[in-house]
Scaffold this motif. Structure first.
Motif, PDB file in Angstrom:
ATOM      1  N   LYS A   1     -42.473  49.938  24.770  1.00 23.15           N
ATOM      2  CA  LYS A   1     -43.489  50.268  25.767  1.00 23.15           C
ATOM      3  C   LYS A   1     -44.726  49.377  25.607  1.00 23.15           C
ATOM      4  N   ALA A   2     -45.087  49.087  24.378  1.00 18.30           N
ATOM      5  CA  ALA A   2     -46.248  48.221  24.136  1.00 18.30           C
ATOM      6  C   ALA A   2     -45.990  46.809  24.653  1.00 18.30           C
ATOM      7  N   GLU A   3     -44.782  46.319  24.445  1.00 17.34           N
ATOM      8  CA  GLU A   3     -44.443  44.979  24.934  1.00 17.34           C
ATOM      9  C   GLU A   3     -44.505  44.928  26.461  1.00 17.34           C
ATOM     10  N   GLU A   4     -43.962  45.964  27.120  1.00 17.37           N
ATOM     11  CA  GLU A   4     -44.007  46.010  28.582  1.00 17.37           C
ATOM     12  C   GLU A   4     -45.448  46.090  29.079  1.00 17.37           C
ATOM     13  N   LEU A   5     -46.244  46.944  28.456  1.00 16.42           N
ATOM     14  CA  LEU A   5     -47.634  47.136  28.876  1.00 16.42           C
ATOM     15  C   LEU A   5     -48.458  45.870  28.684  1.00 16.42           C
ATOM     16  N   LEU A   6     -48.386  45.277  27.500  1.00 13.46           N
ATOM     17  CA  LEU A   6     -49.199  44.100  27.202  1.00 13.46           C
ATOM     18  C   LEU A   6     -48.728  42.870  27.990  1.00 13.46           C
ATOM     19  N   THR A   7     -47.429  42.769  28.240  1.00  8.81           N
ATOM     20  CA  THR A   7     -46.928  41.662  29.071  1.00  8.81           C
ATOM     21  C   THR A   7     -47.516  41.744  30.471  1.00  8.81           C
ATOM     22  N   ARG A   8     -47.516  42.945  31.024  1.00  8.48           N
ATOM     23  CA  ARG A   8     -48.075  43.145  32.369  1.00  8.48           C
ATOM     24  C   ARG A   8     -49.584  42.875  32.383  1.00  8.48           C
ATOM     25  N   GLU A   9     -50.276  43.335  31.360  1.00  6.56           N
ATOM     26  CA  GLU A   9     -51.729  43.145  31.301  1.00  6.56           C
ATOM     27  C   GLU A   9     -52.098  41.668  31.155  1.00  6.56           C
ATOM     28  N   ILE A  10     -51.345  40.956  30.328  1.00  3.07           N
ATOM     29  CA  ILE A  10     -51.633  39.532  30.135  1.00  3.07           C
ATOM     30  C   ILE A  10     -51.353  38.744  31.412  1.00  3.07           C
ATOM     31  N   GLU A  11     -50.238  39.063  32.080  1.00  2.00           N
ATOM     32  CA  GLU A  11     -49.921  38.372  33.332  1.00  2.00           C
ATOM     33  C   GLU A  11     -50.978  38.641  34.391  1.00  2.00           C
TER      34      GLU A  11
ATOM     35  N   GLU B   1     -55.112  43.519  22.920  1.00  2.00           N
ATOM     36  CA  GLU B   1     -54.732  44.745  22.216  1.00  2.00           C
ATOM     37  C   GLU B   1     -54.717  45.922  23.181  1.00  2.00           C
ATOM     38  N   ASP B   2     -53.893  46.928  22.839  1.00  2.00           N
ATOM     39  CA  ASP B   2     -53.858  48.164  23.617  1.00  2.00           C
ATOM     40  C   ASP B   2     -53.295  49.281  22.749  1.00  2.00           C
ATOM     41  N   VAL B   3     -53.398  50.506  23.264  1.00  2.00           N
ATOM     42  CA  VAL B   3     -52.986  51.687  22.509  1.00  2.00           C
ATOM     43  C   VAL B   3     -51.835  52.386  23.233  1.00  2.00           C
ATOM     44  N   ILE B   4     -50.823  52.793  22.471  1.00  2.00           N
ATOM     45  CA  ILE B   4     -49.728  53.605  22.988  1.00  2.00           C
ATOM     46  C   ILE B   4     -49.874  55.023  22.432  1.00  2.00           C
ATOM     47  N   LYS B   5     -49.957  56.006  23.340  1.00  2.00           N
ATOM     48  CA  LYS B   5     -50.069  57.412  22.947  1.00  2.00           C
ATOM     49  C   LYS B   5     -48.755  58.113  23.285  1.00  2.00           C
ATOM     50  N   THR B   6     -48.182  58.744  22.282  1.00  2.00           N
ATOM     51  CA  THR B   6     -46.885  59.395  22.513  1.00  2.00           C
ATOM     52  C   THR B   6     -46.986  60.536  23.520  1.00  2.00           C
TER      53      THR B   6
ATOM     54  N   ASN C   1     -45.271  37.888  21.809  1.00  2.00           N
ATOM     55  CA  ASN C   1     -45.106  38.477  20.477  1.00  2.00           C
ATOM     56  C   ASN C   1     -46.041  39.680  20.324  1.00  2.00           C
ATOM     57  N   VAL C   2     -45.438  40.854  20.093  1.00  2.00           N
ATOM     58  CA  VAL C   2     -46.204  42.102  19.982  1.00  2.00           C
ATOM     59  C   VAL C   2     -46.086  42.623  18.553  1.00  2.00           C
TER      60      VAL C   2
ATOM     61  N   ILE D   1     -51.741  51.313  17.706  1.00  3.60           N
ATOM     62  CA  ILE D   1     -52.473  50.160  18.233  1.00  3.60           C
ATOM     63  C   ILE D   1     -51.596  48.914  18.105  1.00  3.60           C
ATOM     64  N   TYR D   2     -51.487  48.189  19.203  1.00  7.11           N
ATOM     65  CA  TYR D   2     -50.655  46.993  19.238  1.00  7.11           C
ATOM     66  C   TYR D   2     -51.499  45.775  19.629  1.00  7.11           C
ATOM     67  N   ARG D   3     -51.078  44.630  19.127  1.00  4.82           N
ATOM     68  CA  ARG D   3     -51.714  43.364  19.497  1.00  4.82           C
ATOM     69  C   ARG D   3     -50.636  42.401  19.977  1.00  4.82           C
ATOM     70  N   ALA D   4     -50.938  41.710  21.064  1.00  5.46           N
ATOM     71  CA  ALA D   4     -50.014  40.713  21.612  1.00  5.46           C
ATOM     72  C   ALA D   4     -50.651  39.332  21.523  1.00  5.46           C
ATOM     73  N   LYS D   5     -49.840  38.366  21.182  1.00  9.20           N
ATOM     74  CA  LYS D   5     -50.281  36.970  21.130  1.00  9.20           C
ATOM     75  C   LYS D   5     -49.276  36.125  21.889  1.00  9.20           C
ATOM     76  N   VAL D   6     -49.795  35.303  22.780  1.00  8.33           N
ATOM     77  CA  VAL D   6     -48.908  34.479  23.584  1.00  8.33           C
ATOM     78  C   VAL D   6     -49.561  33.130  23.839  1.00  8.33           C
ATOM     79  N   SER D   7     -48.737  32.093  23.866  1.00  7.77           N
ATOM     80  CA  SER D   7     -49.216  30.739  24.143  1.00  7.77           C
ATOM     81  C   SER D   7     -48.526  30.210  25.394  1.00  7.77           C
ATOM     82  N   TYR D   8     -49.328  29.659  26.279  1.00  7.00           N
ATOM     83  CA  TYR D   8     -48.817  29.050  27.508  1.00  7.00           C
ATOM     84  C   TYR D   8     -48.925  27.533  27.403  1.00  7.00           C
ATOM     85  N   GLY D   9     -47.971  26.855  28.009  1.00  3.92           N
ATOM     86  CA  GLY D   9     -48.028  25.400  27.974  1.00  3.92           C
ATOM     87  C   GLY D   9     -46.892  24.778  28.746  1.00  3.92           C
ATOM     88  N   VAL D  10     -46.696  23.490  28.496  1.00  2.00           N
ATOM     89  CA  VAL D  10     -45.647  22.720  29.187  1.00  2.00           C
ATOM     90  C   VAL D  10     -44.714  22.111  28.150  1.00  2.00           C
TER      91      VAL D  10
END
Length: 240
Positions: free
Chosen positions: A190-200, A77-82, A147-148, A104-113
């Motif tokens: 912006k939340a998708e970009e931020l959370l994608t970077r944070e998760i990676e 999870e993370d927060v976006i402030k305008t 998914n955000v 407030i945004y929440r991201a969920k992602v699954s990694y696999g093969v």
């Protein structure tokens, strides 16, 4: 006739004694290995029958039957402030409106093969060395993207602007829905970009990729236990 039956009886006794001796000697270190080698040399037919059961199509089917091998699921999870994006939002809203809010945004992602990406060329069966080599495709996002979801909104305040100043008496209810949708769309992106970077960054810093690779290799080894029981070794490698 009596001599014949005596011969048969002596032959049976010899076979029983020889079998018993062979059985106990097989348990002795060193001697047992020699006996095993001699047994394989004297009776290669049985081994050939077992190896004949190992074929590319069967191995590939056994691997692909699960479809997607899920190795890890991450929630963040993370927060976006305008107020952190005032200039960009002013341009998006044509300089006519201002907004002050926190989302407030929440991201969920699954990694696999994706096991369906394993092709015939990725499975190598060496009958001579009794070895099966599997080349797995790279670990990836199983859903294709992160998914955000926007969970909550705090202190959201829209205002209209005239000549760079807030209009006196302006109320949130006067703001067109289209303007609010522009802000939400911008913050979602912006939340998708931020959370994608944070998760990676999290996955790399915690060596999660190495852990997932080890987990995938163990799964494939377990899946192919019926073949190791027939004397085949399994080697799992990666295409990347």
């Amino acid at each position: 006739m009596k001599r014949f039956w005596k011969f048969i009886l002596l032959l049976l006794i010899f076979v029983v004694l020889f079998t018993a001796l062979f059985y106990y000697l097989a348990k002795v270190p060193g001697i047992g290995n020699v006996i095993s080698v001699l047994s394989n040399m004297l009776n290669p037919f049985n081994e050939k029958v077992q190896r004949a059961e190992i074929n590319l199509g069967t191995v590939l089917y056994d691997i692909q039957q699960m479809g997607f091998l899920r190795l890890a699921t991450v929630l963040m999870e993370d927060v976006i402030k305008t107020r952190d994006y005032e200039y960009e939002l002013d341009r998006i809203l044509d300089g006519k409106y201002a907004v002050d809010g926190m989302y407030i945004y929440r991201a969920k992602v699954s990694y696999g093969v994706d096991l369906f990406k394993i092709e015939q060329d990725d499975v190598i069966i060496d009958q001579t060395q009794t070895r099966i080599t599997i080349y797995l495709p790279p670990i990836e996002l199983l859903e294709g993207r992160i998914n955000v979801e926007r969970l909550e909104t705090f202190e959201e305040n829209f205002k209209s602007k005239i000549f760079g100043r807030f209009e006196i008496g302006a109320k949130d209810t006067w703001i067109p829905l289209e303007i609010k949708e522009r802000v939400y769309s911008f913050c979602d992106r912006k939340a998708e970009e931020l959370l994608t970077r944070e998760i990676e960054d999290y996955m790399r810093s915690k060596n999660k990729y190495d852990e997932m690779k080890t987990r995938a290799e163990k799964y494939i080894m377990t899946l192919l236990l019926p073949y190791t029981a027939k004397g085949y070794s399994v080697n799992v490698l990666w295409k990347e």
